[in-house]
Design an enzyme around this catalytic site. Sequence first.
Site, mmCIF file in Angstrom:
data_model
loop_
_atom_site.group_PDB
_atom_site.id
_atom_site.type_symbol
_atom_site.label_atom_id
_atom_site.label_comp_id
_atom_site.label_asym_id
_atom_site.label_seq_id
_atom_site.Cartn_x
_atom_site.Cartn_y
_atom_site.Cartn_z
ATOM 1 C CD GLN A 1 -1.205 -0.120 3.719
ATOM 2 O OE1 GLN A 1 -2.402 -0.315 3.545
ATOM 3 N NE2 GLN A 1 -0.684 0.015 4.932
ATOM 4 C CB ILE B 1 5.264 5.618 -1.005
ATOM 5 C CG1 ILE B 1 4.748 6.984 -0.532
ATOM 6 C CG2 ILE B 1 6.462 5.803 -1.941
ATOM 7 C CD1 ILE B 1 5.728 7.747 0.350
ATOM 8 C CG ASP C 1 10.125 -9.542 8.820
ATOM 9 O OD1 ASP C 1 10.484 -8.355 8.655
ATOM 10 O OD2 ASP C 1 10.018 -10.068 9.951
ATOM 11 C CE1 TYR D 1 9.187 7.867 9.663
ATOM 12 C CE2 TYR D 1 9.270 10.260 9.714
ATOM 13 C CZ TYR D 1 9.089 9.087 9.021
ATOM 14 O OH TYR D 1 8.816 9.124 7.667
ATOM 15 C CG ASP E 1 -4.167 11.299 1.727
ATOM 16 O OD1 ASP E 1 -4.286 10.429 2.607
ATOM 17 O OD2 ASP E 1 -5.130 11.900 1.221
ATOM 18 C CB THR E 2 0.055 6.631 2.738
ATOM 19 O OG1 THR E 2 0.440 6.885 4.099
ATOM 20 C CG2 THR E 2 1.028 7.331 1.789
ATOM 21 N NE ARG F 1 1.803 8.399 11.135
ATOM 22 C CZ ARG F 1 2.146 8.309 9.851
ATOM 23 N NH1 ARG F 1 2.236 7.117 9.273
ATOM 24 N NH2 ARG F 1 2.394 9.395 9.136
#
Length: 256
Positions: A27, A29, A69, A158, A192-193, A199
């Site tokens: 999903q 980017i 993974d 982050y 916008d994802t 979140r």
Amino acid sequence: MYFRSSVLKKKKSLLDGKVIVLSAAAQGIGRAAAIAFAREGAQVTATDINGEKLKELDGIPGIKTKVVDITNKDQVEALAQEFNHVDVIFNVAGFVHHGSILDCEEADWDFSMNVNVRSMYLMIKAFLPKMLACKSGSIINMSSVASSIKGVVNRCVYSTSKAAVIGLTKSVAADFLEQGIRCNCICPGTVDTPSLRGRIQARPDPEQAYKDFIARQKIGRMCTAEEVAHLCVYLASDESAYVTGAKYIIDGGWSL
């Protein structure tokens, strides 16, 4: 008047025949980039840990999917063994922790660094030898404006991890420049994802959280995943052959 009788040739796609591997393709980017790569003629292996969402890419010409993974060394090395050569790897996977250093427990720090930085280390280390054997390759890393570029409230670990991605990018670029390897990173602002939407919904007041995100967009809207994907195609293509060690900011002027 003289007309050439030969039929005009179809314009060659930007990524014809290039072999591309990317992470976090289910999903956002990653998904947009996988589709854009395939549309430009690449042979794309799209990976993610979310097998159900990843299946949505099945059937798109040029894309094959695989559940991997990328924080697991054995799985990454097994993935690399499936390829004789790779032209491009795009390291997309990331996690956004909300909070200052006082809100960041050791487990949060370790998890964020593992997903956001160590996964790139594993992917690059596994695939780089194949690129070096061909004396050609483009590595694209996902960083962020929230990094060494701009301090952002409640993005401590982050931002730290994404600053590390910029450092990793420049280090790889410098070390392997003469062997034909390019390494660049992309630094978006607010995109916008589904991840962002999730979140926002997790905040105590989602409506206000959404308004806050929009308010900080100087251009008046959030970036789309497809807009970032256009930049990914450029960095994957030979049109960016003279570009390495660069950080590309795509943030609608947020960092100005």
